[in-house]
Design a protein around this motif. Structure first.
Motif, PDB file in Angstrom:
ATOM      1  N   ALA A  31       0.309  39.745  -1.291  1.00  0.00           N
ATOM      2  CA  ALA A  31      -0.769  39.221  -0.438  1.00  0.00           C
ATOM      3  C   ALA A  31      -0.690  39.759   0.986  1.00  0.00           C
ATOM      4  O   ALA A  31      -1.715  39.975   1.634  1.00  0.00           O
ATOM      5  CB  ALA A  31      -0.715  37.700  -0.437  1.00  0.00           C
ATOM      6  N   ASP A  32       0.530  40.023   1.487  1.00  0.00           N
ATOM      7  CA  ASP A  32       0.646  40.547   2.858  1.00  0.00           C
ATOM      8  C   ASP A  32       0.072  41.953   2.945  1.00  0.00           C
ATOM      9  O   ASP A  32      -0.615  42.305   3.912  1.00  0.00           O
ATOM     10  CB  ASP A  32       2.110  40.523   3.338  1.00  0.00           C
ATOM     11  CG  ASP A  32       3.043  41.341   2.449  1.00  0.00           C
ATOM     12  OD1 ASP A  32       2.951  41.236   1.207  1.00  0.00           O
ATOM     13  OD2 ASP A  32       3.872  42.100   2.994  1.00  0.00           O
ATOM     14  N   SER A  33       0.302  42.773   1.935  1.00  0.00           N
ATOM     15  CA  SER A  33      -0.265  44.130   1.926  1.00  0.00           C
ATOM     16  C   SER A  33      -1.771  44.086   1.719  1.00  0.00           C
ATOM     17  O   SER A  33      -2.524  44.838   2.348  1.00  0.00           O
ATOM     18  CB  SER A  33       0.324  44.976   0.796  1.00  0.00           C
ATOM     19  OG  SER A  33       1.700  45.026   0.911  1.00  0.00           O
ATOM     20  N   GLN A  89       2.482  53.463   8.102  1.00  0.00           N
ATOM     21  CA  GLN A  89       2.256  52.270   8.926  1.00  0.00           C
ATOM     22  C   GLN A  89       3.575  51.680   9.443  1.00  0.00           C
ATOM     23  O   GLN A  89       3.564  50.825  10.305  1.00  0.00           O
ATOM     24  CB  GLN A  89       1.460  51.223   8.147  1.00  0.00           C
ATOM     25  CG  GLN A  89       0.037  51.719   7.860  1.00  0.00           C
ATOM     26  CD  GLN A  89      -0.926  50.605   7.504  1.00  0.00           C
ATOM     27  OE1 GLN A  89      -0.559  49.660   6.837  1.00  0.00           O
ATOM     28  NE2 GLN A  89      -2.173  50.732   7.938  1.00  0.00           N
ATOM     29  N   LYS A  90       4.704  52.129   8.875  1.00  0.00           N
ATOM     30  CA  LYS A  90       6.000  51.606   9.329  1.00  0.00           C
ATOM     31  C   LYS A  90       6.722  52.587  10.238  1.00  0.00           C
ATOM     32  O   LYS A  90       7.638  52.196  10.969  1.00  0.00           O
ATOM     33  CB  LYS A  90       6.887  51.284   8.124  1.00  0.00           C
ATOM     34  CG  LYS A  90       6.444  50.057   7.349  1.00  0.00           C
ATOM     35  CD  LYS A  90       7.341  49.776   6.150  1.00  0.00           C
ATOM     36  CE  LYS A  90       6.888  48.539   5.396  1.00  0.00           C
ATOM     37  NZ  LYS A  90       7.500  48.421   4.072  1.00  0.00           N
ATOM     38  N   VAL A  91       6.330  53.870  10.159  1.00  0.00           N
ATOM     39  CA  VAL A  91       7.018  54.893  10.952  1.00  0.00           C
ATOM     40  C   VAL A  91       6.928  54.516  12.427  1.00  0.00           C
ATOM     41  O   VAL A  91       5.875  54.122  12.923  1.00  0.00           O
ATOM     42  CB  VAL A  91       6.382  56.282  10.698  1.00  0.00           C
ATOM     43  CG1 VAL A  91       6.876  57.295  11.729  1.00  0.00           C
ATOM     44  CG2 VAL A  91       6.704  56.765   9.285  1.00  0.00           C
ATOM     45  N   ASP A 111       0.683  36.552  -5.027  1.00  0.00           N
ATOM     46  CA  ASP A 111       1.089  35.781  -3.849  1.00  0.00           C
ATOM     47  C   ASP A 111       2.519  36.107  -3.472  1.00  0.00           C
ATOM     48  O   ASP A 111       3.295  36.630  -4.277  1.00  0.00           O
ATOM     49  CB  ASP A 111       0.953  34.281  -4.127  1.00  0.00           C
ATOM     50  CG  ASP A 111      -0.510  33.878  -4.139  1.00  0.00           C
ATOM     51  OD1 ASP A 111      -1.332  34.631  -3.576  1.00  0.00           O
ATOM     52  OD2 ASP A 111      -0.817  32.832  -4.734  1.00  0.00           O
ATOM     53  N   ARG A 112       2.812  35.792  -2.236  1.00  0.00           N
ATOM     54  CA  ARG A 112       4.153  36.052  -1.726  1.00  0.00           C
ATOM     55  C   ARG A 112       4.485  34.933  -0.751  1.00  0.00           C
ATOM     56  O   ARG A 112       3.652  34.601   0.100  1.00  0.00           O
ATOM     57  CB  ARG A 112       4.136  37.398  -1.014  1.00  0.00           C
ATOM     58  CG  ARG A 112       5.445  37.742  -0.403  1.00  0.00           C
ATOM     59  CD  ARG A 112       5.481  39.144   0.138  1.00  0.00           C
ATOM     60  NE  ARG A 112       6.839  39.416   0.520  1.00  0.00           N
ATOM     61  CZ  ARG A 112       7.263  40.521   1.046  1.00  0.00           C
ATOM     62  NH1 ARG A 112       6.420  41.530   1.233  1.00  0.00           N
ATOM     63  NH2 ARG A 112       8.517  40.681   1.367  1.00  0.00           N
ATOM     64  N   PRO A 113       5.696  34.369  -0.857  1.00  0.00           N
ATOM     65  CA  PRO A 113       6.034  33.298   0.071  1.00  0.00           C
ATOM     66  C   PRO A 113       5.819  33.752   1.518  1.00  0.00           C
ATOM     67  O   PRO A 113       6.176  34.875   1.875  1.00  0.00           O
ATOM     68  CB  PRO A 113       7.534  33.049  -0.191  1.00  0.00           C
ATOM     69  CG  PRO A 113       7.758  33.542  -1.589  1.00  0.00           C
ATOM     70  CD  PRO A 113       6.809  34.688  -1.780  1.00  0.00           C
TER      71      PRO A 113
HETATM   72 MG    MG Z   1       6.620  44.931   3.384  1.00  0.00          MG
END
Ligand code: MG
Ligand code: ATP
Length: 203
Positions: free
Chosen positions: A110-112, A46-48, A135-137
């Motif tokens: 949480a973002d993932s 997903q980052k490539v 959680d993640r800021p």
């Molecule tokens: Mg990341």
């Protein structure tokens, strides 16, 4: 004998940082894990194409250095050995085959977690692991897409990301206290993120 409890925490780890480590050690503690695998993505599909990704071997070396002296945390090269794009479904299948009696816990920021529906073979992921969200800021708290069940863990909120660290490194600013010293050493020795090894091979 109780079933082995294995945590799976996947990432690009470009570089690994104290936010990842705080998640990992707290997951070990709160879930009573026997082992926590930091699984280094071979090809984070997903980052490539969105940015340059450091070589998998360099990212594995940094994760190995980060967990070196931490009980129960292990760097996993399972996705690198498999090669190609890294799908968590494949990784969970391999782990379930290798450890048929183990309980697998898939730990995600949480973002993932918010993007789980975009993953490959989500039914396999749901069937093979319990989902654990931290959680993640900057990310919405405790979000899981509708068809997913999971646990929510409270962990210390460290506002650090690999993206920010790569930028700091390129700008020549210190990474100290944001990543373990051992990781700073690997970044210098491998001259990652534009960092020059001023001490040469003797460092
Ligand atoms: Mg990341
Ligand atoms: P990048 O900025 O390059 O995306 P990252 O810091 O998000 O890097 P990843 O390797 O993408 O790190 O993340 C691996 C896993 O760690 C993901 O599940 C992500 O949500 C989680 N994670 C990363 N940083 C934190 C943090 N500070 N707190 C909680 N979870 C985190």
């Amino acid at each position: 004998m109780a079933a082995e409890r294995i945590g799976v925490f996947g990432g690009t780890f470009d570089p690994p940082h104290n936010g990842h480590l705080a998640v990992a050690v707290n997951a070990v503690h709160d879930l009573g894990l026997d082992r926590m695998l930091l699984v280094v993505a071979n090809e984070p599909w997903q980052k490539v194409g969105t940015r340059t990704i450091s070589a998998a071997a360099d990212r594995l070396a940094m994760v190995a250095a980060a967990v070196e002296e931490v009980d129960r945390l292990e760097a996993s090269d399972i996705e690198i050995r498999r090669g190609g794009p890294s799908y968590t479904a494949d990784t969970l299948e391999e782990l379930a085959t290798a450890h048929p009696h183990a309980e697998l816990f898939l730990v995600l920021g949480a973002d993932s977690a918010a993007g789980l529906d975009t993953w490959e073979r989500t039914d396999t992921v749901k069937a093979l692991a319990r989902i654990v969200v931290v959680d993640r800021p900057g990310a919405r708290s405790g979000v899981l897409p509708p068809s997913w069940d999971g646990l929510h863990l409270e962990v210390p909120q460290l506002e650090v990301s690999s993206t920010e660290l790569r930028r700091r490194a390129r700008e020549g600013r210190p990474l100290d206290f944001l990543v373990p010293r051992s990781v700073v050493s690997v970044i210098r020795r491998h001259e990652l993120y534009g960092v020059r090894d001023e001490h040469g091979a003797s460092d």
